[in-house]
Write an enzyme that holds these catalytic residues in place. Structure first.
Site, PDB file in Angstrom:
ATOM      1  N   LYS A 216       6.886  -3.882   4.931  1.00 44.74           N
ATOM      2  CA  LYS A 216       5.458  -3.987   5.258  1.00 44.74           C
ATOM      3  C   LYS A 216       5.188  -4.960   6.404  1.00 44.74           C
ATOM      4  O   LYS A 216       6.024  -5.788   6.750  1.00 44.74           O
ATOM      5  CB  LYS A 216       4.671  -4.342   4.004  1.00 44.74           C
ATOM      6  N   ARG A 250       9.288  -1.993  -5.557  1.00 43.25           N
ATOM      7  CA  ARG A 250       9.237  -0.669  -4.906  1.00 43.25           C
ATOM      8  C   ARG A 250       9.829  -0.833  -3.517  1.00 43.25           C
ATOM      9  O   ARG A 250       9.273  -1.558  -2.698  1.00 43.25           O
ATOM     10  CB  ARG A 250       7.780  -0.204  -4.840  1.00 43.25           C
TER      11      ARG A 250
HETATM   12  N1  HH2 Z   1       2.859   0.931  -1.003  1.00 45.17           N
HETATM   13  C1  HH2 Z   1       2.845   2.113  -0.341  1.00 45.17           C
HETATM   14  C2  HH2 Z   1       2.622   3.308  -1.040  1.00 45.17           C
HETATM   15  N2  HH2 Z   1       2.455   3.313  -2.374  1.00 45.17           N
HETATM   16  N3  HH2 Z   1       2.342   2.145  -4.435  1.00 45.17           N
HETATM   17  C3  HH2 Z   1       2.372   0.993  -5.115  1.00 45.17           C
HETATM   18  N4  HH2 Z   1       2.215   0.986  -6.450  1.00 45.17           N
HETATM   19  N5  HH2 Z   1       2.551  -0.212  -4.481  1.00 45.17           N
HETATM   20  C4  HH2 Z   1       2.722  -0.291  -3.122  1.00 45.17           C
HETATM   21  O1  HH2 Z   1       2.863  -1.419  -2.602  1.00 45.17           O
HETATM   22  C5  HH2 Z   1       2.698   0.929  -2.359  1.00 45.17           C
HETATM   23  C6  HH2 Z   1       2.490   2.149  -3.066  1.00 45.17           C
HETATM   24  C7  HH2 Z   1       3.048   2.131   1.138  1.00 45.17           C
HETATM   25  O2  HH2 Z   1       4.390   2.283   1.479  1.00 45.17           O
HETATM   26  P1  HH2 Z   1       5.092   3.668   1.914  1.00 45.17           P
HETATM   27  O3  HH2 Z   1       5.106   4.634   0.774  1.00 45.17           O
HETATM   28  O4  HH2 Z   1       6.431   3.382   2.466  1.00 45.17           O
HETATM   29  O5  HH2 Z   1       4.231   4.218   3.113  1.00 45.17           O
HETATM   30  P2  HH2 Z   1       3.155   5.376   3.246  1.00 45.17           P
HETATM   31  O6  HH2 Z   1       2.026   5.099   2.345  1.00 45.17           O
HETATM   32  O7  HH2 Z   1       2.766   5.342   4.698  1.00 45.17           O
HETATM   33  O8  HH2 Z   1       3.820   6.671   2.865  1.00 45.17           O
END
Ligand code: HH2
Length: 277
Positions: A216, A250
């Site tokens: 992040k 995660r």
């Molecule tokens: N962060 C992201 C997505 N889902 N869910 C939870 N519970 N906690 C988090 O911190 C979280 C989440 C964002 O990360 P990522 O899936 O890599 O990116 P994107 O939303 O662009 O697919």
């Protein structure tokens, strides 16, 4: 959660499988069905504890997709993985997607809107799946415009307490619930750091805390590294979160995180015999 009971006696790794063309972290690398399934299998080989499959990016500024498109994206991964040895979580806010995913074998729903969309509480309550309720200020399109808090830890805690109460009122048992402060979701770097320090206050509720710091932007702010170069800082962040009381992290980089947590667990639990095994 579904067929699974997770003991939480050691920190668990939730591995991210983004079946999206536009995720901030892995920018469409695993968008094709074959690539996504292959990636999920690799994470299992690397020792992941929960797979988190998402069909919609939630990065700042992202726009939403339809439920049908989200389901089309995640269906092949669910089909290939949801009946295997590792529980599959689905990262969605749409009740329609939740219901179809649970039907297809998902053991957990991970909702960045904390089941606030109409029908979401009911969709999860109807089955015995686990749920992650996450704090977010605003919505993905605009959440990073100018997030502001008085006391960020107290406000996030109050929000999560309210959502846990809403879950209980809907009939979702406490042992199905995980709470998440939502790093990067309507937060400046300073808020994210305060929330890491505040994990013990969140964990005091007795519910397991999930921390999603992997790759992040706060890590980019600290290290000056671009998203593809944040593996070391992500591992450090996972370790710091666990040391403060997070029970699930995660992450994108499962193998590296697993090694780091194995060291932490060995130190904390004296988890080795005299021959070092
Ligand atoms: N962060 C992201 C997505 N889902 N869910 C939870 N519970 N906690 C988090 O911190 C979280 C989440 C964002 O990360 P990522 O899936 O890599 O990116 P994107 O939303 O662009 O697919």
């Amino acid at each position: 959660m579904g067929r699974f009971t997770l003991a939480l006696d050691r920190p668990l790794i939730m591995g991210v499988v983004n079946v999206t063309p536009d995720s901030f972290s892995d920018g469409g690398q695993f968008y094709g069905a074959g690539q996504a399934v292959e990636h999920a299998r690799r994470l299992v080989d690397e020792g992941v504890d929960i797979l988190d499959v998402g069909g919609e990016s939630t990065r700042p500024g992202s726009s939403s997709v339809t439920a049908a498109e989200e389901l089309r994206r995640i269906a092949p991964v669910l089909e290939a993985m949801a009946h295997g040895a590792v529980p599959v979580s689905v990262d969605t806010s749409k009740p329609e997607v939740m219901r179809a995913a649970i039907e297809a074998g998902a053991a957990m729903i991970n909702d960045i809107y904390a089941l606030r969309q109409p029908g979401a509480l009911e969709a999860v309550a109807a089955r015995d799946v686990g749920v992650c309720v996450m704090h977010m200020q605003g919505e993905p399109r605009t959440m990073q415009d100018d997030p502001a808090y008085g006391d960020v830890v107290a406000e996030v805690k109050a929000f999560l307490d309210e959502r846990v109460a809403a879950c209980a009122a809907a009939g979702i048992e406490r042992d199905r619930i995980v709470i998440d402060p939502g790093f990067g979701f309507g937060k400046k770097a300073i808020h994210n750091l305060e929330l890491i320090r505040g994990i013990p206050a969140l964990a005091a509720s007795g519910l397991p805390v999930l921390a999603g710091l992997s790759r992040k932007s706060v890590l980019g702010k600290i290290t000056g590294r671009m998203v593809g170069d944040r593996i070391h800082s992500s591992v450090a962040a996972a370790l710091v979160a666990v040391a403060r009381g997070a029970r699930i992290v995660r992450v994108h980089d499962v193998a590296a995180t697993r090694d780091a947590l194995a060291v932490w667990t060995a130190v904390e639990a004296q988890g080795m015999d005299r021959n070092g095994r």
